[in-house]
Design a protein around this motif. Structure first.
Motif, PDB file in Angstrom:
ATOM      1  N   SER A 194       0.857  -1.195   0.000  1.00 30.51           N
ATOM      2  CA  SER A 194       0.000   0.000   0.000  1.00 30.51           C
ATOM      3  C   SER A 194       0.882   1.229   0.000  1.00 30.51           C
ATOM      4  O   SER A 194       1.908   1.274   0.696  1.00 30.51           O
ATOM      5  N   VAL A 195       0.494   2.238  -0.791  1.00 30.45           N
ATOM      6  CA  VAL A 195       1.153   3.536  -0.771  1.00 30.45           C
ATOM      7  C   VAL A 195       0.265   4.448   0.061  1.00 30.45           C
ATOM      8  O   VAL A 195      -0.940   4.548  -0.176  1.00 30.45           O
ATOM      9  N   MET A 218       3.957   0.382   2.429  1.00 29.08           N
ATOM     10  CA  MET A 218       3.819  -0.638   3.460  1.00 29.08           C
ATOM     11  C   MET A 218       3.615  -1.991   2.780  1.00 29.08           C
ATOM     12  O   MET A 218       2.764  -2.124   1.900  1.00 29.08           O
ATOM     13  N   PRO A 219       4.388  -3.015   3.172  1.00 23.24           N
ATOM     14  CA  PRO A 219       4.200  -4.336   2.570  1.00 23.24           C
ATOM     15  C   PRO A 219       2.898  -4.971   3.036  1.00 23.24           C
ATOM     16  O   PRO A 219       2.359  -4.617   4.078  1.00 23.24           O
ATOM     17  N   ALA A 220       2.399  -5.894   2.239  1.00 24.82           N
ATOM     18  CA  ALA A 220       1.191  -6.648   2.581  1.00 24.82           C
ATOM     19  C   ALA A 220       1.440  -8.101   2.178  1.00 24.82           C
ATOM     20  O   ALA A 220       2.566  -8.492   1.913  1.00 24.82           O
ATOM     21  N   GLY A 251       1.023 -11.460  -0.320  1.00 22.38           N
ATOM     22  CA  GLY A 251       1.105 -11.626  -1.775  1.00 22.38           C
ATOM     23  C   GLY A 251       2.555 -11.663  -2.215  1.00 22.38           C
ATOM     24  O   GLY A 251       3.467 -11.907  -1.436  1.00 22.38           O
ATOM     25  N   THR A 252       2.763 -11.392  -3.484  1.00 19.01           N
ATOM     26  CA  THR A 252       4.101 -11.399  -4.061  1.00 19.01           C
ATOM     27  C   THR A 252       5.000 -10.425  -3.313  1.00 19.01           C
ATOM     28  O   THR A 252       4.564  -9.352  -2.916  1.00 19.01           O
ATOM     29  N   LEU A 253       6.257 -10.796  -3.141  1.00 22.20           N
ATOM     30  CA  LEU A 253       7.214  -9.888  -2.490  1.00 22.20           C
ATOM     31  C   LEU A 253       7.284  -8.569  -3.255  1.00 22.20           C
ATOM     32  O   LEU A 253       7.212  -8.532  -4.476  1.00 22.20           O
ATOM     33  N   THR A 254       7.465  -7.500  -2.508  1.00 23.95           N
ATOM     34  CA  THR A 254       7.630  -6.167  -3.073  1.00 23.95           C
ATOM     35  C   THR A 254       9.050  -5.719  -2.771  1.00 23.95           C
ATOM     36  O   THR A 254       9.570  -5.957  -1.683  1.00 23.95           O
ATOM     37  N   TYR A 255       9.682  -5.070  -3.755  1.00 21.43           N
ATOM     38  CA  TYR A 255      11.037  -4.563  -3.592  1.00 21.43           C
ATOM     39  C   TYR A 255      11.021  -3.056  -3.755  1.00 21.43           C
ATOM     40  O   TYR A 255      10.340  -2.522  -4.640  1.00 21.43           O
ATOM     41  N   LEU A 256      11.765  -2.366  -2.909  1.00 22.76           N
ATOM     42  CA  LEU A 256      11.912  -0.922  -3.000  1.00 22.76           C
ATOM     43  C   LEU A 256      13.378  -0.635  -3.264  1.00 22.76           C
ATOM     44  O   LEU A 256      14.241  -0.958  -2.434  1.00 22.76           O
ATOM     45  N   ASN A 257      13.653  -0.084  -4.440  1.00 19.76           N
ATOM     46  CA  ASN A 257      15.032   0.220  -4.848  1.00 19.76           C
ATOM     47  C   ASN A 257      15.951  -0.998  -4.710  1.00 19.76           C
ATOM     48  O   ASN A 257      17.081  -0.907  -4.235  1.00 19.76           O
ATOM     49  N   MET A 275      10.236  -5.128   3.824  1.00 17.50           N
ATOM     50  CA  MET A 275       9.806  -5.914   4.981  1.00 17.50           C
ATOM     51  C   MET A 275       9.026  -5.072   5.986  1.00 17.50           C
ATOM     52  O   MET A 275       8.255  -5.601   6.774  1.00 17.50           O
ATOM     53  N   HIS A 276       9.258  -3.760   5.985  1.00 17.07           N
ATOM     54  CA  HIS A 276       8.634  -2.831   6.928  1.00 17.07           C
ATOM     55  C   HIS A 276       8.234  -1.574   6.171  1.00 17.07           C
ATOM     56  O   HIS A 276       8.721  -1.320   5.070  1.00 17.07           O
ATOM     57  N   THR A 277       7.402  -0.768   6.774  1.00 13.09           N
ATOM     58  CA  THR A 277       6.995   0.498   6.173  1.00 13.09           C
ATOM     59  C   THR A 277       8.220   1.388   5.971  1.00 13.09           C
ATOM     60  O   THR A 277       9.064   1.503   6.848  1.00 13.09           O
ATOM     61  N   LYS A 278       8.312   1.986   4.770  1.00 17.78           N
ATOM     62  CA  LYS A 278       9.437   2.856   4.422  1.00 17.78           C
ATOM     63  C   LYS A 278       8.908   4.146   3.799  1.00 17.78           C
ATOM     64  O   LYS A 278       7.830   4.167   3.206  1.00 17.78           O
ATOM     65  N   SER A 279       9.693   5.200   3.907  1.00 16.66           N
ATOM     66  CA  SER A 279       9.360   6.461   3.241  1.00 16.66           C
ATOM     67  C   SER A 279       9.538   6.300   1.742  1.00 16.66           C
ATOM     68  O   SER A 279      10.436   5.582   1.291  1.00 16.66           O
ATOM     69  N   LEU A 280       8.687   6.975   0.976  1.00 13.88           N
ATOM     70  CA  LEU A 280       8.769   6.961  -0.485  1.00 13.88           C
ATOM     71  C   LEU A 280       9.141   8.348  -0.971  1.00 13.88           C
ATOM     72  O   LEU A 280       8.635   9.350  -0.456  1.00 13.88           O
ATOM     73  N   HIS A 281      10.009   8.397  -1.990  1.00 11.15           N
ATOM     74  CA  HIS A 281      10.442   9.661  -2.556  1.00 11.15           C
ATOM     75  C   HIS A 281      10.417   9.562  -4.083  1.00 11.15           C
ATOM     76  O   HIS A 281      10.584   8.466  -4.633  1.00 11.15           O
ATOM     77  N   THR A 282      10.225  10.683  -4.750  1.00 11.05           N
ATOM     78  CA  THR A 282      10.237  10.698  -6.210  1.00 11.05           C
ATOM     79  C   THR A 282      11.502  10.015  -6.719  1.00 11.05           C
ATOM     80  O   THR A 282      12.598  10.273  -6.221  1.00 11.05           O
ATOM     81  N   GLY A 283      11.322   9.130  -7.687  1.00  6.99           N
ATOM     82  CA  GLY A 283      12.434   8.384  -8.271  1.00  6.99           C
ATOM     83  C   GLY A 283      12.630   7.008  -7.672  1.00  6.99           C
ATOM     84  O   GLY A 283      13.362   6.199  -8.245  1.00  6.99           O
TER      85      GLY A 283
END
Length: 67
Positions: A4-5, A17-19, A21-27, A32-40
């Motif tokens: 979820s964004v 925030m991860p949920a 289902g399929t693994l999500t990758y950030l950069n 695994m935990h909620t992270k801040s999101l930034h443009t790019g």
């Protein structure tokens, strides 16, 4: 539901925030935990890759009923 964004109106910031289902990758790192999101930032879910672009930043804030 893979992730979820979230927009924090008070702080004018975005998080991811991860949920289940399929693994999500950030950069390239497993989300695994909620992270801040930034443009790019790059979000990968399965074989799909998305680049995050924050519409709300600085003085520009999200307003209810925006189209």
């Amino acid at each position: 539901n893979h992730c979820s964004v979230i927009y924090d109106e008070k702080e004018n910031t975005f998080s991811i925030m991860p949920a289940t289902g399929t693994l999500t990758y950030l950069n390239g790192q497993t989300l695994m935990h909620t992270k801040s999101l930034h443009t790019g930032d790059r979000i990968r879910i399965g074989q799909s890759i998305f680049e995050f672009v924050a519409f709300c930043k600085g003085e520009k804030k999200w307003k209810e009923n925006m189209v």
